[in-house]
Write a protein that holds these residues in place. Structure first.
Motif, PDB file in Angstrom:
ATOM      1  N   GLN A 161       0.825  -1.210   0.000  1.00 54.20           N
ATOM      2  CA  GLN A 161       0.000   0.000   0.000  1.00 54.20           C
ATOM      3  C   GLN A 161       0.860   1.260   0.000  1.00 54.20           C
ATOM      4  O   GLN A 161       0.562   2.235  -0.704  1.00 54.20           O
ATOM      5  N   GLU A 162       1.941   1.258   0.801  1.00 55.73           N
ATOM      6  CA  GLU A 162       2.837   2.414   0.841  1.00 55.73           C
ATOM      7  C   GLU A 162       3.530   2.608  -0.503  1.00 55.73           C
ATOM      8  O   GLU A 162       3.658   3.734  -0.984  1.00 55.73           O
ATOM      9  N   LEU A 163       3.970   1.517  -1.103  1.00 51.86           N
ATOM     10  CA  LEU A 163       4.627   1.589  -2.404  1.00 51.86           C
ATOM     11  C   LEU A 163       3.661   2.113  -3.461  1.00 51.86           C
ATOM     12  O   LEU A 163       3.997   3.003  -4.241  1.00 51.86           O
ATOM     13  N   PHE A 164       2.436   1.591  -3.471  1.00 51.72           N
ATOM     14  CA  PHE A 164       1.428   2.045  -4.418  1.00 51.72           C
ATOM     15  C   PHE A 164       1.179   3.545  -4.247  1.00 51.72           C
ATOM     16  O   PHE A 164       1.125   4.290  -5.220  1.00 51.72           O
ATOM     17  N   SER A 165       1.065   3.991  -3.011  1.00 51.10           N
ATOM     18  CA  SER A 165       0.797   5.398  -2.730  1.00 51.10           C
ATOM     19  C   SER A 165       1.927   6.292  -3.228  1.00 51.10           C
ATOM     20  O   SER A 165       1.685   7.334  -3.837  1.00 51.10           O
ATOM     21  N   ARG A 179       1.912   6.264  -7.110  1.00 44.38           N
ATOM     22  CA  ARG A 179       0.750   7.015  -7.599  1.00 44.38           C
ATOM     23  C   ARG A 179       0.995   8.516  -7.481  1.00 44.38           C
ATOM     24  O   ARG A 179       0.690   9.282  -8.390  1.00 44.38           O
ATOM     25  N   ALA A 180       1.556   8.962  -6.346  1.00 49.33           N
ATOM     26  CA  ALA A 180       1.858  10.380  -6.154  1.00 49.33           C
ATOM     27  C   ALA A 180       2.882  10.865  -7.184  1.00 49.33           C
ATOM     28  O   ALA A 180       2.760  11.974  -7.719  1.00 49.33           O
ATOM     29  N   GLU A 181       3.863  10.032  -7.487  1.00 47.77           N
ATOM     30  CA  GLU A 181       4.872  10.409  -8.480  1.00 47.77           C
ATOM     31  C   GLU A 181       4.254  10.505  -9.872  1.00 47.77           C
ATOM     32  O   GLU A 181       4.553  11.426 -10.630  1.00 47.77           O
ATOM     33  N   ILE A 182       3.376   9.578 -10.213  1.00 47.01           N
ATOM     34  CA  ILE A 182       2.685   9.616 -11.505  1.00 47.01           C
ATOM     35  C   ILE A 182       1.862  10.891 -11.624  1.00 47.01           C
ATOM     36  O   ILE A 182       1.907  11.583 -12.653  1.00 47.01           O
ATOM     37  N   GLU A 183       1.119  11.233 -10.568  1.00 48.94           N
ATOM     38  CA  GLU A 183       0.302  12.440 -10.582  1.00 48.94           C
ATOM     39  C   GLU A 183       1.162  13.688 -10.742  1.00 48.94           C
ATOM     40  O   GLU A 183       0.812  14.609 -11.475  1.00 48.94           O
ATOM     41  N   PHE A 184       2.312  13.720 -10.068  1.00 54.43           N
ATOM     42  CA  PHE A 184       3.225  14.852 -10.200  1.00 54.43           C
ATOM     43  C   PHE A 184       3.671  15.016 -11.654  1.00 54.43           C
ATOM     44  O   PHE A 184       3.625  16.117 -12.210  1.00 54.43           O
ATOM     45  N   TYR A 185       4.084  13.920 -12.284  1.00 54.91           N
ATOM     46  CA  TYR A 185       4.565  14.012 -13.658  1.00 54.91           C
ATOM     47  C   TYR A 185       3.439  14.324 -14.634  1.00 54.91           C
ATOM     48  O   TYR A 185       3.655  15.026 -15.625  1.00 54.91           O
ATOM     49  N   GLN A 186       2.227  13.863 -14.356  1.00 56.00           N
ATOM     50  CA  GLN A 186       1.097  14.215 -15.204  1.00 56.00           C
ATOM     51  C   GLN A 186       0.826  15.721 -15.131  1.00 56.00           C
ATOM     52  O   GLN A 186       0.528  16.348 -16.149  1.00 56.00           O
ATOM     53  N   GLN A 187       0.956  16.300 -13.943  1.00 56.80           N
ATOM     54  CA  GLN A 187       0.790  17.743 -13.790  1.00 56.80           C
ATOM     55  C   GLN A 187       1.876  18.493 -14.553  1.00 56.80           C
ATOM     56  O   GLN A 187       1.607  19.511 -15.198  1.00 56.80           O
ATOM     57  N   GLN A 188       3.106  17.988 -14.488  1.00 61.99           N
ATOM     58  CA  GLN A 188       4.207  18.624 -15.211  1.00 61.99           C
ATOM     59  C   GLN A 188       3.982  18.580 -16.722  1.00 61.99           C
ATOM     60  O   GLN A 188       4.252  19.555 -17.423  1.00 61.99           O
ATOM     61  N   ILE A 189       3.460  17.459 -17.209  1.00 65.63           N
ATOM     62  CA  ILE A 189       3.152  17.329 -18.639  1.00 65.63           C
ATOM     63  C   ILE A 189       2.073  18.333 -19.032  1.00 65.63           C
ATOM     64  O   ILE A 189       2.194  19.021 -20.061  1.00 65.63           O
ATOM     65  N   ALA A 190       1.035  18.456 -18.220  1.00 64.19           N
ATOM     66  CA  ALA A 190      -0.054  19.394 -18.513  1.00 64.19           C
ATOM     67  C   ALA A 190       0.469  20.830 -18.548  1.00 64.19           C
ATOM     68  O   ALA A 190       0.096  21.613 -19.427  1.00 64.19           O
ATOM     69  N   ILE A 191       1.349  21.175 -17.610  1.00 64.00           N
ATOM     70  CA  ILE A 191       1.931  22.522 -17.593  1.00 64.00           C
ATOM     71  C   ILE A 191       2.729  22.775 -18.862  1.00 64.00           C
ATOM     72  O   ILE A 191       2.615  23.828 -19.494  1.00 64.00           O
ATOM     73  N   ARG A 192       3.545  21.805 -19.259  1.00 61.77           N
ATOM     74  CA  ARG A 192       4.372  21.965 -20.469  1.00 61.77           C
ATOM     75  C   ARG A 192       3.500  22.066 -21.720  1.00 61.77           C
ATOM     76  O   ARG A 192       3.812  22.826 -22.635  1.00 61.77           O
TER      77      ARG A 192
END
Length: 91
Positions: free
Chosen positions: A57-61, A64-77
């Protein structure tokens, strides 16, 4: 390497054979070099018995947080490219 643990990310490991000065000073066996997080400039060393793996569960969390961060970075770019008029924002 790059495995996540409760103490950080494993960057490397070394083996200190029994009977050597390093083994006498730090303990024999495998020692792991961990960085607390990807933005850290610190490095810590732990014996194999001190390494605490993350629960699934900790690993998944964390992942998941890292994926969301990079998705936000992609959207900004993509927005930046759109504002320049030089790129497609498709897909």
């Amino acid at each position: 390497m790059d495995q996540r643990t409760k103490d950080g990310i494993i960057l490397g490991l070394q083996y200190y054979p029994n009977g050597t000065e390093l083994a006498e000073q730090f303990g024999g066996g495998w020692r792991y070099a961990l960085m607390p997080n990807k933005n850290s400039d610190e490095l810590f060393h732990f014996q194999e018995s001190q390494i605490q793996p993350l629960s699934p569960q900790e690993l998944f969390s964390q992942i998941r947080a890292e994926i969301e961060f990079y998705q936000q970075q992609i959207a900004i770019r993509q927005q930046q490219l759109g504002a320049l008029g030089g790129g497609s924002t498709n897909g």
